[in-house]
Design an enzyme around this catalytic site. Structure first.
Site, PDB file in Angstrom:
ATOM      1  N   GLY A   1      15.825  -8.919   6.859  1.00 56.23           N
ATOM      2  CA  GLY A   1      16.879  -9.255   7.815  1.00 56.23           C
ATOM      3  C   GLY A   1      17.211  -8.147   8.797  1.00 56.23           C
ATOM      4  O   GLY A   1      17.869  -8.383   9.798  1.00 56.23           O
TER       5      GLY A   1
ATOM      6  N   THR B   1       0.787  -1.249   0.000  1.00 50.58           N
ATOM      7  CA  THR B   1       0.000   0.000   0.000  1.00 50.58           C
ATOM      8  C   THR B   1       0.814   1.293   0.000  1.00 50.58           C
ATOM      9  O   THR B   1       0.234   2.369  -0.101  1.00 50.58           O
ATOM     10  CB  THR B   1      -0.943   0.048   1.225  1.00 50.58           C
ATOM     11  OG1 THR B   1      -0.160   0.146   2.415  1.00 50.58           O
ATOM     12  CG2 THR B   1      -1.861  -1.162   1.302  1.00 50.58           C
TER      13      THR B   1
ATOM     14  N   GLU C   1       4.828  -4.504  15.253  1.00 50.29           N
ATOM     15  CA  GLU C   1       4.218  -3.200  15.503  1.00 50.29           C
ATOM     16  C   GLU C   1       2.819  -3.371  16.081  1.00 50.29           C
ATOM     17  O   GLU C   1       2.453  -2.714  17.061  1.00 50.29           O
ATOM     18  CB  GLU C   1       4.110  -2.390  14.188  1.00 50.29           C
ATOM     19  CG  GLU C   1       5.413  -1.867  13.666  1.00 50.29           C
ATOM     20  CD  GLU C   1       5.280  -1.176  12.323  1.00 50.29           C
ATOM     21  OE1 GLU C   1       6.328  -0.807  11.763  1.00 50.29           O
ATOM     22  OE2 GLU C   1       4.156  -1.014  11.806  1.00 50.29           O
TER      23      GLU C   1
END
Length: 174
Positions: free
Chosen positions: A51, A22, A85
Site C-alpha cells: 500500500g 532474493t 522501477e
C-alpha cells in the site's frame, strides 16, 4: 540535477529486485560482493510495505546510476514496485546514458517476455487494480529488457554468474 538537465552519477549500479524472493540470498550476496570490489551500489534496504507508494528517491537513484540490474525472480512481476522501477529504467535507457543489464534468477527469458504464464498471470492481476494502460507499459518494458543480453543464473549457477557480472562491470568502470 545540474542546470543543463543531465543528472549526476551517484551510483555505479542500481539493483532492482523483489525482496521476498532474493533479498536474503542472491541479492544480498551480489550487493556485498560488488561493494567489496569498490562498486558504489544503490539497494533499497528497508523494502516497501503493502500500500505504500514508491518514493521519489527510488526514481532519483535510477536516474543517478550508471547501470541498472533488474534481478528477475518468479515473483518480480507480482510487485507493482518492481514493474514501475523497470518501466523507469527502460525510459531512462532511451533518454540518458543508462545501461540496463538483466539477471534471470529463477526464471527464463521467455517467462519475462510473457511467452509463459509465469509473468503473464501476474500482469493479469495488476490489470484489475492498475488498469490496462499501465500494465501494457509494464509488459512493453519487460519485453524490451529481454532483448538485452544479461545473465542467466538458473542455468550457469551463482559463481559463474558473479564472475561474468564482475568481468562486465570491471570493463564498464575501467
Amino acid at each position: 540535477s545540474t542546470s543543463n538537465g543531465t543528472s549526476q552519477v551517484q551510483f555505479d549500479v542500481f539493483l532492482s529486485f523483489r525482496g521476498p524472493d532474493t533479498r536474503a540470498n542472491f541479492t544480498d550476496y551480489l550487493y556485498h560482493a560488488l561493494l567489496d570490489k569498490g562498486i558504489h551500489v544503490f539497494i533499497d534496504k528497508k523494502g516497501i510495505d503493502i500500500g505504500e507508494e514508491i518514493g521519489p528517491e527510488i526514481f532519483q537513484a535510477i536516474d543517478n546510476s550508471k547501470i541498472c540490474i533488474p534481478i528477475f525472480s518468479r515473483g518480480y512481476a507480482s510487485s507493482s514496485w518492481c514493474l514501475r522501477e523497470l518501466e523507469h529504467m527502460v525510459e531512462c535507457r532511451k533518454t540518458k546514458e543508462l545501461e540496463v543489464m538483466p539477471i534471470f534468477y529463477d526464471v527464463e527469458p521467455s517467462d519475462v517476455k510473457l511467452e509463459t504464464k509465469v509473468y503473464r498471470d501476474a500482469l493479469t492481476l495488476h490489470e484489475q487494480t492498475r488498469g490496462v494502460e499501465i500494465v501494457q507499459r509494464w509488459a512493453a518494458a519487460l519485453k524490451e529488457v529481454t532483448g538485452i543480453k544479461g545473465w542467466d543464473t538458473k542455468n550457469i549457477g551463482y559463481v559463474n554468474s558473479f564472475d561474468s557480472i564482475f568481468h562486465f562491470l570491471s570493463a564498464s568502470f575501467a
